[in-house]
Design a protein around this motif. Structure first.
Motif, PDB file in Angstrom:
ATOM      1  N   ILE A 159       0.837  -1.200   0.000  1.00  0.00           N
ATOM      2  CA  ILE A 159       0.000   0.000   0.000  1.00  0.00           C
ATOM      3  C   ILE A 159       0.872   1.251   0.000  1.00  0.00           C
ATOM      4  O   ILE A 159       0.586   2.222  -0.698  1.00  0.00           O
ATOM      5  N   LEU A 160       1.964   1.233   0.760  1.00  0.00           N
ATOM      6  CA  LEU A 160       2.893   2.369   0.762  1.00  0.00           C
ATOM      7  C   LEU A 160       3.452   2.625  -0.632  1.00  0.00           C
ATOM      8  O   LEU A 160       3.600   3.778  -1.039  1.00  0.00           O
TER       9      LEU A 160
ATOM     10  N   ILE B  35       0.795   4.424  -2.693  1.00  0.00           N
ATOM     11  CA  ILE B  35       0.672   5.824  -2.260  1.00  0.00           C
ATOM     12  C   ILE B  35       1.863   6.638  -2.743  1.00  0.00           C
ATOM     13  O   ILE B  35       1.701   7.745  -3.265  1.00  0.00           O
ATOM     14  N   GLN B  36       3.070   6.095  -2.582  1.00  0.00           N
ATOM     15  CA  GLN B  36       4.268   6.828  -2.989  1.00  0.00           C
ATOM     16  C   GLN B  36       4.272   7.082  -4.495  1.00  0.00           C
ATOM     17  O   GLN B  36       4.667   8.160  -4.947  1.00  0.00           O
TER      18      GLN B  36
ATOM     19  N   LYS C 131       1.623   7.495  -6.372  1.00  0.00           N
ATOM     20  CA  LYS C 131       0.655   8.575  -6.618  1.00  0.00           C
ATOM     21  C   LYS C 131       1.230   9.922  -6.177  1.00  0.00           C
ATOM     22  O   LYS C 131       1.018  10.943  -6.843  1.00  0.00           O
ATOM     23  N   ILE C 132       1.967   9.939  -5.075  1.00  0.00           N
ATOM     24  CA  ILE C 132       2.617  11.169  -4.624  1.00  0.00           C
ATOM     25  C   ILE C 132       3.565  11.683  -5.699  1.00  0.00           C
ATOM     26  O   ILE C 132       3.580  12.877  -6.015  1.00  0.00           O
TER      27      ILE C 132
ATOM     28  N   LEU D 224       5.468  11.854   2.166  1.00  0.00           N
ATOM     29  CA  LEU D 224       4.829  10.878   3.041  1.00  0.00           C
ATOM     30  C   LEU D 224       5.753  10.635   4.224  1.00  0.00           C
ATOM     31  O   LEU D 224       6.920  10.276   4.044  1.00  0.00           O
TER      32      LEU D 224
ATOM     33  N   LEU E 229       0.747  12.892   5.422  1.00  0.00           N
ATOM     34  CA  LEU E 229       1.267  13.554   4.232  1.00  0.00           C
ATOM     35  C   LEU E 229       1.556  15.007   4.568  1.00  0.00           C
ATOM     36  O   LEU E 229       0.770  15.659   5.253  1.00  0.00           O
TER      37      LEU E 229
ATOM     38  N   LEU F 182      -5.064  12.215  -3.311  1.00  0.00           N
ATOM     39  CA  LEU F 182      -4.389  11.300  -2.393  1.00  0.00           C
ATOM     40  C   LEU F 182      -5.330  10.818  -1.287  1.00  0.00           C
ATOM     41  O   LEU F 182      -5.309   9.640  -0.921  1.00  0.00           O
TER      42      LEU F 182
ATOM     43  N   LEU G 151      -7.557   8.219  -2.811  1.00  0.00           N
ATOM     44  CA  LEU G 151      -6.804   6.989  -3.053  1.00  0.00           C
ATOM     45  C   LEU G 151      -6.630   6.215  -1.747  1.00  0.00           C
ATOM     46  O   LEU G 151      -6.853   4.995  -1.709  1.00  0.00           O
ATOM     47  N   THR G 152      -6.240   6.905  -0.684  1.00  0.00           N
ATOM     48  CA  THR G 152      -6.058   6.195   0.587  1.00  0.00           C
ATOM     49  C   THR G 152      -7.376   5.600   1.074  1.00  0.00           C
ATOM     50  O   THR G 152      -7.380   4.512   1.656  1.00  0.00           O
TER      51      THR G 152
ATOM     52  N   THR H 181      -8.391   9.118   6.834  1.00  0.00           N
ATOM     53  CA  THR H 181      -7.571  10.320   6.875  1.00  0.00           C
ATOM     54  C   THR H 181      -8.364  11.481   7.442  1.00  0.00           C
ATOM     55  O   THR H 181      -9.572  11.381   7.670  1.00  0.00           O
TER      56      THR H 181
END
Length: 107
Positions: free
Chosen positions: A25-26, A29-30, A32-33, A46, A70, A91, A94-95, A102
């Motif tokens: 999952i990280l 996310i990374q 997408k960042i 992140l 974030l 983001l 997405l999470t 969040t």
């Protein structure tokens, strides 16, 4: 979960449990960042496994158990708030799709 389902399910959470975010999952996310940083001319970061930013006298709001967050960063410009909001919300959604909760916090 589809994007529409994420929009409907999304809500702010201020209490978090101690549970590491899985590596797969990280990675999502990374990735997408990195995309948001490139497209939005931002420097979103992140931060993981860090407990001090949302504790103590200088903590923002009533948050409990925050370990991952974030940081929305960009060079000053007239449209910075708009870009941070636009890419930040991508983001956040997405999470939500990835099963994480969040909450926005601002200074």
């Amino acid at each position: 979960m589809t994007l529409q389902e994420a929009i409907e399910a999304r809500h702010s959470v201020r209490r978090y449990i101690h549970k590491p975010i899985p590596q797969d999952i990280l990675v999502v996310i990374q990735s997408k960042i990195e995309e948001c940083n490139r497209l939005g001319d931002l420097h979103i970061q992140l931060v993981t496994n860090e407990t001090k930013a949302f504790s103590g006298l200088m903590a923002y709001g009533q948050f409990y158990g925050v370990e991952n967050y974030l940081v929305m960063v960009g060079a000053k410009s007239p449209d910075l708030d708009e870009r941070v909001g636009y890419y930040g919300e991508q983001l956040v959604l997405l999470t939500q799709q990835l099963g994480l909760n969040t909450c926005w916090a601002g200074q």
